[in-house]
Design a protein around this motif. Structure first.
Motif, short mmCIF file in Angstrom:
data_model
loop_
_atom_site.label_atom_id
_atom_site.label_comp_id
_atom_site.label_asym_id
_atom_site.label_seq_id
_atom_site.Cartn_x
_atom_site.Cartn_y
_atom_site.Cartn_z
N LEU A 1 3.02 12.92 12.12
CA LEU A 1 2.25 13.46 11.01
C LEU A 1 2.38 12.58 9.77
O LEU A 1 1.43 12.42 9.00
N ALA A 2 3.58 12.02 9.57
CA ALA A 2 3.82 11.22 8.37
C ALA A 2 2.99 9.94 8.36
O ALA A 2 2.79 9.35 7.30
N ARG A 3 2.51 9.49 9.50
CA ARG A 3 1.65 8.31 9.53
C ARG A 3 0.29 8.58 8.88
O ARG A 3 -0.34 7.66 8.36
N ASP B 1 4.54 29.95 14.81
CA ASP B 1 5.84 30.20 15.43
C ASP B 1 6.01 29.15 16.54
O ASP B 1 6.42 28.03 16.27
N ASP B 2 5.67 29.50 17.77
CA ASP B 2 5.62 28.47 18.81
C ASP B 2 4.24 27.84 18.92
O ASP B 2 4.06 26.83 19.59
N ARG B 3 3.26 28.44 18.26
CA ARG B 3 1.89 27.93 18.18
C ARG B 3 1.39 28.15 16.76
O ARG B 3 1.98 28.89 15.98
N VAL B 4 0.29 27.53 16.44
CA VAL B 4 -0.35 27.77 15.16
C VAL B 4 -1.09 29.10 15.23
O VAL B 4 -2.07 29.25 15.97
N ARG B 5 -0.60 30.09 14.50
CA ARG B 5 -1.16 31.43 14.55
C ARG B 5 -2.17 31.69 13.44
O ARG B 5 -3.01 32.58 13.56
N ILE C 1 2.74 22.03 17.85
CA ILE C 1 2.35 22.26 16.46
C ILE C 1 1.83 20.99 15.82
O ILE C 1 0.81 20.98 15.14
N VAL C 2 2.54 19.87 16.05
CA VAL C 2 2.09 18.60 15.49
C VAL C 2 0.74 18.20 16.07
O VAL C 2 -0.13 17.69 15.35
N ARG C 3 0.55 18.43 17.36
CA ARG C 3 -0.73 18.10 17.98
C ARG C 3 -1.86 18.89 17.35
O ARG C 3 -2.93 18.34 17.04
N THR D 1 10.55 30.43 19.34
CA THR D 1 11.12 29.20 18.80
C THR D 1 10.00 28.19 18.62
O THR D 1 9.16 28.03 19.51
N PRO D 2 9.94 27.47 17.50
CA PRO D 2 8.84 26.53 17.28
C PRO D 2 8.75 25.46 18.36
O PRO D 2 9.76 24.88 18.76
#
Length: 444
Positions: free
Chosen positions: A361-363, A287-291, A325-327, A319-320
């Motif tokens: 992330l796409a890299r 959600d706002d963190r990786v759960r 999340i990407v980190r 809210t995301p």
């Protein structure tokens, strides 16, 4: 355990009261009805005392873990232990969580004589996905003289696991699991020569210069060519958005459910396809963190672990937070993998934040974004003809939102991020088709 008066006892009390009223004007008959009343009370007390010791309902038990499919009827086996082997007739019921709808409120159970253990099936249908623990067994039996009902209420240790109903997707994905080549795997045509190094061999006419292994050629004194093969094992992760927008209601197969339920069902189908293809598959929910995070693995046991991990996944009001999340995703997954994002980017602020940070992330990974839009989000001239003025404005608003999603897809395309608008009815089939395209192109 408790005692409840039976109809026989109530009728006995009623008859005694009528006799007392009838003979009230006759004093000489007073001892008779008093004696009858005392005998009735004494019989009731004796029956209650004996029943508390001898007429206890038999012990009932259910298995510790039971699995169900959402919106499909299942059975809970109830086992009755009757050590004395006496014939009994019981009234039984199961008090289940509110998410379960039982076929019957109560059932009558006949325990045959000489049988120490008997079993029946309690039919019920779960309406929600998740884990449920509160199960109470309620039993009622008759006393020795039939003046009382002996009731017992026991809470049993039973975990009810309700999984998504994957059978609703069988029409779209039936062809995927046909045995072609290996059992349960479709034969896929691959483009190119492959990207995974297999072995070295002597040079043959027609081999390209880019395929020559120059160091091995120098050591052996003759040209040596590198042989590649298609990648056999890849890592696939499904990233499910469980934030506030995933709680939007939607109708699928005539049943109202949330968008998150469609995400979970489609994710399980996609993981099942990856398992059949021999790839490693994992799961992430945020959600706002990786759960929730399940590392990539293979096999049916790992698939069952992913399926059980999503039982307690529910939509939150957060809210995301895309930077966080990407980190976390970059820190957890070092090896290049295919990331399927199941999210809703209809919020312009969230879409802008996603487009800004997903390029990181796409890299490293191959990113595919799947969105399940609202039914009104569609091109202007798609669907049925408009009938009223309100339909015109609703269609214009839906076209504007559809144009925003197209614009976002064009912005993400240069970074290697593929965006797909998913259909409600064929969502699982679309995800599997995209996965097969990646396998065919050897994009990983």
């Amino acid at each position: 355990m408790s005692l409840v008066p039976s109809q026989r006892l109530l009728w006995l009390v009623l008859y005694t009261a009528l006799v007392a009223v009838g003979v009230g004007p006759l004093p000489e008959l007073t001892p008779i009805w008093l004696l009858a009343l005392g005998a009735a009370v004494l019989a009731a007390l004796i029956d209650a005392g004996i029943s508390l010791k001898r007429a206890r309902p038999p012990a009932a038990s259910v298995p510790g873990v039971l699995r169900f499919m959402r919106d499909r009827e299942g059975a809970i086996p109830m086992t009755f232990t009757n050590p004395d082997g006496a014939a009994r007739r019981l009234r039984a019921a199961l008090a289940l969580p509110a998410a379960f709808a039982s076929r019957d409120e109560e059932v009558w159970v006949d325990l045959p004589a000489g049988v120490p253990r008997s079993q029946i099936d309690w039919r019920c249908t779960p309406r929600q996905r998740g884990r449920f623990m509160n199960v109470v067994v309620c039993l009622e039996g008759g006393s020795v003289l039939g003046l009382w009902h002996v009731r017992a209420r026991t809470e049993v240790a039973c975990e009810l696991r309700v999984h998504p109903n994957l059978l609703s997707e069988r029409r779209q994905i039936a062809a995927l699991f046909l045995a072609r080549g290996r059992p349960g795997v479709r034969v896929q045509r691959t483009l190119g020569r492959g990207r995974e190094f297999e072995k070295l061999r002597d040079y043959l006419p027609g081999d390209g210069f880019d395929e020559i292994h120059w160091k091995a050629s120098a050591k052996r004194g003759r040209p040596v060519t590198k042989v590649f093969q298609a990648e056999r094992t890849q890592e696939i992760y499904v990233v499910i958005d469980a934030s506030r927008l995933s709680a939007r209601p939607i109708v699928h197969d005539g049943i109202e459910q949330t968008v998150l339920e469609r995400y979970v069902t489609s994710a399980l189908v996609l993981l099942l396809a990856a398992e059949r293809q021999g790839d490693k598959f994992g799961l992430v929910a945020h959600d706002d963190r990786v759960r929730l995070s399940v590392r990539a693995g293979t096999g049916t046991r790992h698939y069952a672990a992913c399926r059980d991990a999503m039982l307690a996944l529910h939509a939150s009001e957060a809210t995301p937070d895309m930077p966080e999340i990407v980190r976390q995703l970059r820190a957890r997954f070092r090896q290049r993998a295919l990331l399927f994002f199941l999210t809703d980017l209809s919020d312009p602020v969230l879409a802008e934040d996603f487009a800004k940070h997903v390029r990181l992330l796409a890299r490293q990974h191959l990113v595919l974004v799947g969105q399940l839009p609202a039914p009104e989000v569609a091109p202007l001239f798609a669907g049925k003809e408009v009938a009223t003025t309100e339909d015109v404005y609703r269609r214009l608003a839906g076209h504007a939102r559809w144009a925003e999603t197209r614009s976002l897809a064009q912005r993400l395309k240069p970074y290697g991020v593929t965006t797909v608008l998913l259909d409600n009815e064929g969502m699982a089939a679309q995800l599997v088709a995209q996965y097969m395209k990646v396998k065919e192109r050897q994009a990983l």
